[in-house]
Motif scaffolding. Sequence first.
Motif, PDB file in Angstrom:
ATOM      1  N   LYS A 158     -12.028  24.892 -19.541  1.00 55.97           N
ATOM      2  CA  LYS A 158     -12.801  26.132 -19.520  1.00 55.97           C
ATOM      3  C   LYS A 158     -14.272  25.861 -19.221  1.00 55.97           C
ATOM      4  CE  LYS A 158      -9.816  29.323 -20.988  1.00 55.97           C
ATOM      5  NZ  LYS A 158      -9.587  30.590 -20.355  1.00 55.97           N
ATOM      6  N   ALA A 159     -14.780  24.722 -19.676  1.00 57.96           N
ATOM      7  CA  ALA A 159     -16.179  24.351 -19.435  1.00 57.96           C
ATOM      8  C   ALA A 159     -16.227  22.858 -19.165  1.00 57.96           C
ATOM      9  CB  ALA A 159     -17.053  24.708 -20.637  1.00 57.96           C
ATOM     10  N   GLY A 160     -16.955  22.495 -18.136  1.00 54.28           N
ATOM     11  CA  GLY A 160     -17.060  21.097 -17.749  1.00 54.28           C
ATOM     12  C   GLY A 160     -17.293  20.999 -16.258  1.00 54.28           C
ATOM     13  N   ASP A 161     -17.146  19.795 -15.730  1.00 59.96           N
ATOM     14  CA  ASP A 161     -17.403  19.561 -14.316  1.00 59.96           C
ATOM     15  C   ASP A 161     -16.469  20.318 -13.385  1.00 59.96           C
ATOM     16  OD1 ASP A 161     -19.390  17.833 -15.049  1.00 59.96           O
ATOM     17  OD2 ASP A 161     -18.234  16.008 -14.676  1.00 59.96           O
ATOM     18  N   ARG A 162     -15.210  20.435 -13.770  1.00 58.04           N
ATOM     19  CA  ARG A 162     -14.192  20.989 -12.868  1.00 58.04           C
ATOM     20  C   ARG A 162     -13.271  21.943 -13.618  1.00 58.04           C
ATOM     21  NH1 ARG A 162     -10.003  16.903 -10.460  1.00 58.04           N
ATOM     22  NH2 ARG A 162      -8.367  18.379 -10.790  1.00 58.04           N
ATOM     23  N   PRO A 163     -13.650  23.208 -13.779  1.00 58.48           N
ATOM     24  CA  PRO A 163     -12.775  24.143 -14.496  1.00 58.48           C
ATOM     25  C   PRO A 163     -11.452  24.348 -13.763  1.00 58.48           C
ATOM     26  CG  PRO A 163     -14.968  25.075 -14.172  1.00 58.48           C
ATOM     27  CD  PRO A 163     -14.894  23.822 -13.360  1.00 58.48           C
ATOM     28  N   GLY A 164     -10.407  24.565 -14.513  1.00 61.51           N
ATOM     29  CA  GLY A 164      -9.091  24.803 -13.940  1.00 61.51           C
ATOM     30  C   GLY A 164      -8.029  24.031 -14.697  1.00 61.51           C
ATOM     31  N   LEU A 165      -6.811  24.054 -14.165  1.00 65.49           N
ATOM     32  CA  LEU A 165      -5.694  23.357 -14.787  1.00 65.49           C
ATOM     33  C   LEU A 165      -5.700  21.884 -14.387  1.00 65.49           C
ATOM     34  CD1 LEU A 165      -2.822  25.968 -14.296  1.00 65.49           C
ATOM     35  CD2 LEU A 165      -4.278  25.627 -16.296  1.00 65.49           C
ATOM     36  N   VAL A 166      -5.519  21.015 -15.374  1.00 61.60           N
ATOM     37  CA  VAL A 166      -5.492  19.571 -15.136  1.00 61.60           C
ATOM     38  C   VAL A 166      -4.381  18.953 -15.986  1.00 61.60           C
ATOM     39  CG1 VAL A 166      -7.968  19.446 -14.588  1.00 61.60           C
ATOM     40  CG2 VAL A 166      -7.198  19.042 -16.938  1.00 61.60           C
ATOM     41  N   PRO A 167      -3.799  17.833 -15.540  1.00 62.02           N
ATOM     42  CA  PRO A 167      -2.796  17.163 -16.369  1.00 62.02           C
ATOM     43  C   PRO A 167      -3.474  16.408 -17.510  1.00 62.02           C
ATOM     44  CG  PRO A 167      -3.137  15.947 -14.333  1.00 62.02           C
ATOM     45  CD  PRO A 167      -3.959  17.197 -14.233  1.00 62.02           C
ATOM     46  N   ALA A 168      -3.147  16.761 -18.722  1.00 60.22           N
ATOM     47  CA  ALA A 168      -3.793  16.168 -19.910  1.00 60.22           C
ATOM     48  C   ALA A 168      -3.530  14.679 -20.026  1.00 60.22           C
ATOM     49  CB  ALA A 168      -3.321  16.884 -21.175  1.00 60.22           C
ATOM     50  N   CYS A 169      -2.392  14.213 -19.526  1.00 62.79           N
ATOM     51  CA  CYS A 169      -2.048  12.795 -19.674  1.00 62.79           C
ATOM     52  C   CYS A 169      -2.856  11.898 -18.747  1.00 62.79           C
ATOM     53  CB  CYS A 169      -0.557  12.571 -19.445  1.00 62.79           C
ATOM     54  SG  CYS A 169      -0.037  12.747 -17.726  1.00 62.79           S
ATOM     55  N   ALA A 170      -3.446  12.460 -17.700  1.00 57.28           N
ATOM     56  CA  ALA A 170      -4.160  11.648 -16.712  1.00 57.28           C
ATOM     57  C   ALA A 170      -5.643  11.987 -16.601  1.00 57.28           C
ATOM     58  CB  ALA A 170      -3.502  11.813 -15.336  1.00 57.28           C
ATOM     59  N   TYR A 171      -6.064  13.096 -17.186  1.00 57.96           N
ATOM     60  CA  TYR A 171      -7.455  13.532 -17.042  1.00 57.96           C
ATOM     61  C   TYR A 171      -8.313  12.885 -18.129  1.00 57.96           C
ATOM     62  CZ  TYR A 171     -11.120  16.735 -15.484  1.00 57.96           C
ATOM     63  OH  TYR A 171     -12.255  17.278 -14.945  1.00 57.96           O
ATOM     64  N   PRO A 172      -9.370  12.191 -17.728  1.00 59.76           N
ATOM     65  CA  PRO A 172     -10.201  11.501 -18.723  1.00 59.76           C
ATOM     66  C   PRO A 172     -11.036  12.472 -19.563  1.00 59.76           C
ATOM     67  CG  PRO A 172     -11.131  11.227 -16.530  1.00 59.76           C
ATOM     68  CD  PRO A 172      -9.832  11.958 -16.360  1.00 59.76           C
ATOM     69  N   ALA A 173     -11.129  12.179 -20.846  1.00 63.47           N
ATOM     70  CA  ALA A 173     -11.992  12.965 -21.729  1.00 63.47           C
ATOM     71  C   ALA A 173     -13.438  12.767 -21.289  1.00 63.47           C
ATOM     72  CB  ALA A 173     -11.806  12.509 -23.173  1.00 63.47           C
ATOM     73  N   GLN A 174     -14.215  13.860 -21.318  1.00 64.17           N
ATOM     74  CA  GLN A 174     -15.618  13.816 -20.913  1.00 64.17           C
ATOM     75  C   GLN A 174     -16.434  14.637 -21.898  1.00 64.17           C
ATOM     76  OE1 GLN A 174     -15.721  15.385 -16.928  1.00 64.17           O
ATOM     77  NE2 GLN A 174     -14.196  13.939 -16.183  1.00 64.17           N
ATOM     78  N   ASN A 175     -17.670  14.213 -22.107  1.00 61.21           N
ATOM     79  CA  ASN A 175     -18.564  14.944 -23.004  1.00 61.21           C
ATOM     80  C   ASN A 175     -18.699  16.397 -22.574  1.00 61.21           C
ATOM     81  OD1 ASN A 175     -19.578  13.334 -25.177  1.00 61.21           O
ATOM     82  ND2 ASN A 175     -20.685  12.108 -23.660  1.00 61.21           N
ATOM     83  N   GLY A 176     -18.612  17.286 -23.557  1.00 62.76           N
ATOM     84  CA  GLY A 176     -18.876  18.697 -23.322  1.00 62.76           C
ATOM     85  C   GLY A 176     -17.714  19.510 -22.801  1.00 62.76           C
ATOM     86  N   LEU A 177     -16.578  18.888 -22.519  1.00 57.64           N
ATOM     87  CA  LEU A 177     -15.439  19.668 -22.036  1.00 57.64           C
ATOM     88  C   LEU A 177     -14.971  20.640 -23.113  1.00 57.64           C
ATOM     89  CD1 LEU A 177     -13.085  17.119 -20.210  1.00 57.64           C
ATOM     90  CD2 LEU A 177     -14.641  18.773 -19.180  1.00 57.64           C
ATOM     91  N   VAL A 178     -14.553  21.807 -22.664  1.00 54.68           N
ATOM     92  CA  VAL A 178     -13.919  22.792 -23.538  1.00 54.68           C
ATOM     93  C   VAL A 178     -12.530  23.019 -22.952  1.00 54.68           C
ATOM     94  CG1 VAL A 178     -13.985  25.145 -24.432  1.00 54.68           C
ATOM     95  CG2 VAL A 178     -16.117  23.856 -24.151  1.00 54.68           C
ATOM     96  N   ILE A 179     -11.527  22.716 -23.752  1.00 48.22           N
ATOM     97  CA  ILE A 179     -10.138  22.720 -23.291  1.00 48.22           C
ATOM     98  C   ILE A 179      -9.330  23.769 -24.035  1.00 48.22           C
ATOM     99  CG2 ILE A 179      -8.044  21.305 -23.051  1.00 48.22           C
ATOM    100  CD1 ILE A 179     -10.485  20.293 -21.435  1.00 48.22           C
ATOM    101  N   ASP A 180      -8.538  24.540 -23.279  1.00 46.13           N
ATOM    102  CA  ASP A 180      -7.594  25.487 -23.881  1.00 46.13           C
ATOM    103  C   ASP A 180      -6.187  25.007 -23.521  1.00 46.13           C
ATOM    104  OD1 ASP A 180      -6.008  27.575 -24.754  1.00 46.13           O
ATOM    105  OD2 ASP A 180      -7.331  29.136 -23.974  1.00 46.13           O
ATOM    106  N   PRO A 181      -5.438  24.507 -24.502  1.00 49.64           N
ATOM    107  CA  PRO A 181      -4.100  23.999 -24.206  1.00 49.64           C
ATOM    108  C   PRO A 181      -3.004  25.058 -24.198  1.00 49.64           C
ATOM    109  CG  PRO A 181      -4.630  23.555 -26.488  1.00 49.64           C
ATOM    110  CD  PRO A 181      -5.841  24.222 -25.877  1.00 49.64           C
ATOM    111  N   THR A 182      -3.366  26.325 -24.499  1.00 48.49           N
ATOM    112  CA  THR A 182      -2.341  27.368 -24.589  1.00 48.49           C
ATOM    113  C   THR A 182      -2.733  28.662 -23.887  1.00 48.49           C
ATOM    114  OG1 THR A 182      -3.240  28.082 -26.726  1.00 48.49           O
ATOM    115  CG2 THR A 182      -1.436  26.477 -26.785  1.00 48.49           C
ATOM    116  N   SER A 183      -3.637  28.593 -22.927  1.00 46.53           N
ATOM    117  CA  SER A 183      -4.079  29.817 -22.235  1.00 46.53           C
ATOM    118  C   SER A 183      -2.918  30.426 -21.448  1.00 46.53           C
ATOM    119  CB  SER A 183      -5.228  29.491 -21.279  1.00 46.53           C
ATOM    120  OG  SER A 183      -4.758  28.719 -20.178  1.00 46.53           O
ATOM    121  N   LYS A 184      -3.102  31.645 -20.989  1.00 46.30           N
ATOM    122  CA  LYS A 184      -2.077  32.308 -20.178  1.00 46.30           C
ATOM    123  C   LYS A 184      -1.806  31.499 -18.914  1.00 46.30           C
ATOM    124  CE  LYS A 184      -0.907  36.672 -17.839  1.00 46.30           C
ATOM    125  NZ  LYS A 184       0.098  35.999 -17.062  1.00 46.30           N
TER     126      LYS A 184
END
Length: 145
Positions: A53-79
Motif C-alpha cells: 500500500k505504501a513504499g517504492d512500488r505499490p501493487g501486488l507482490v509475491p511475499a515469498c520473494a519480495y524483500p522487506a524494506q523500511n516503511g512498507l505498508v502491507i495488506d495481506p488480505t485486501s480485496k
Amino acid sequence: MITLTIDGRQTEVQDGQTLLDAAKTLGIEVPTLCHHKAVPPAGACRICVVEVKAGDRPGLVPACAYPAQNGLVIDPTSKAVRDSRRMTLSLLLARCPEAEMLKELAKEYDAQPFPSPSSSVPQHRTPNTEHPAASATSTSKRAKC
C-alpha cells in the motif's frame, strides 16, 4: 533492522528477509504453494501475493520473494489480494482438480475451477481460405512457427 507495517501492525526484521518472513514474525498466515526453505524463492505460484500500500512500488507482490524494506505498508488480505488468489486457485484447480491442498485453499477463497480448455477449444483448426488475408498472402511467405 528493517521496520515495516503488515495488517496494521508494525514489525522489525533483519536485512535480507522477505515479506513472508516479516508476516510470520507477527503470526500472520500467508498461504504458499511453491515456497520451501530448501529452494530459492521464486514467487512462481502467486498464491502468496500481498498488497504493498505504501513504499517504492505499490501493487501486488509475491511475499515469498519480495524483500522487506523500511516503511512498507502491507495488506495481506485486501480485496485485490483475495481476488488474485481466487483467480490463481481457479486456474490451478482446472489443471489439478484432485489436489487436496488446492481444494482446501479454494474453499477458503471461494474459487471454482475454470472449464478445461480442451473441452471448449477445438484441437485442430482448419484455415479459413475464403478470408481475404488468407488469399492475399501465399503460404510460402507466411511465418513458420
